[in-house]
Design an enzyme around this catalytic site. Structure first.
Site, PDB file in Angstrom:
ATOM      1  N   CYS A  79       4.997 -34.520  30.867  1.00  0.00           N
ATOM      2  CA  CYS A  79       6.288 -34.622  31.549  1.00  0.00           C
ATOM      3  C   CYS A  79       7.296 -33.576  31.052  1.00  0.00           C
ATOM      4  CB  CYS A  79       6.797 -36.050  31.440  1.00  0.00           C
ATOM      5  SG  CYS A  79       7.871 -36.479  32.811  1.00  0.00           S
ATOM      6  N   HIS A 169       2.687 -39.804  32.286  1.00  0.00           N
ATOM      7  CA  HIS A 169       2.732 -40.297  30.901  1.00  0.00           C
ATOM      8  C   HIS A 169       1.458 -41.065  30.562  1.00  0.00           C
ATOM      9  CE1 HIS A 169       7.048 -39.701  29.798  1.00  0.00           C
ATOM     10  NE2 HIS A 169       7.128 -39.541  31.094  1.00  0.00           N
ATOM     11  N   GLU A 171       0.395 -42.015  27.830  1.00  0.00           N
ATOM     12  CA  GLU A 171       0.593 -42.954  26.711  1.00  0.00           C
ATOM     13  C   GLU A 171       1.067 -44.325  27.200  1.00  0.00           C
ATOM     14  OE1 GLU A 171       2.675 -40.636  27.567  1.00  0.00           O
ATOM     15  OE2 GLU A 171       4.744 -41.199  27.155  1.00  0.00           O
TER      16      GLU A 171
END
Ligand code: GLN
Length: 187
Positions: A79, A169, A171
């Protein structure tokens, strides 16, 4: 293996936790002195790219990291991190590391689509869950940059040499395949 996540601003804690699990350790890079140890790979987290670009210079991290990135250090950028690596930012903002030959557009999905979730094919990993938060997309890649993934015909994953840039993202989803692929194939 010495992996570090840039830990000045943004969503670095989640990345550090995932890497710690998969690679045993993950350092948090906050200031110039933290570069004392050798770095085998760097994670650039999501956050606010304009703030991160300013902090990189204020904390004397920009030049040493740019040298390492240009020298071939593996980087996984998500990002805001993708924006930091882009050679051009649509609209004329100054680029930061400018190390991937591509043009990105910031906050590219407008207000209504500020945040959304998709599942889409990524490289040869099959379908991957993807969470987008005020994400950029890639308007153009230039020779040498490989498209890894698209969502709605828009490029949202790019690899150039040992740099991997994602508009989403990883994660934030439980799927760890992108991290494993990065560690096993790129690092
Ligand atoms: N919109 C942010 C930027 O332009 C990126 C958002 C994110 O990292 N989730 O820097």
């Amino acid at each position: 293996m010495n992996i570090a996540v840039l830990a000045m601003q943004g969503a670095f804690l989640e990345q550090a936790a995932t890497l710690k699990q998969l690679a045993n350790s993950c350092a948090q890079l906050r200031k110039h002195d933290d570069l004392g140890f050798g770095l085998d790979a760097l994670i650039l987290p999501g956050g606010e790219s304009t703030v991160q670009a300013k902090l990189l210079r204020d904390l004397d991290l920009f030049t040493p990291l740019k040298e390492r990135i240009d020298g071939g250090m593996p980087v996984l950028a998500t990002c805001a991190g993708m924006i930091l690596l882009a050679e051009h930012i649509a609209g004329g903002e100054s680029p930061c590391f400018a190390s991937i030959p591509m043009t990105v557009r910031r906050n590219a999905y407008g207000r209504q689509l500020g945040s959304f979730h998709r599942t889409a094919p990524f490289a040869d990993l099959g379908n991957i869950p993807m969470t987008f938060i005020r994400a950029p997309y890639v308007e153009e890649v230039r020779p040498g940059a490989e498209v890894l993934a698209r969502v709605d015909d828009r490029i949202i994953g790019v690899r150039y040499r040992k740099q991997v840039a994602l508009a989403f993202h990883p994660e934030l989803d439980a799927d760890e395949r992108i991290y494993r692929w990065f560690l096993n194939t790129i690092v």
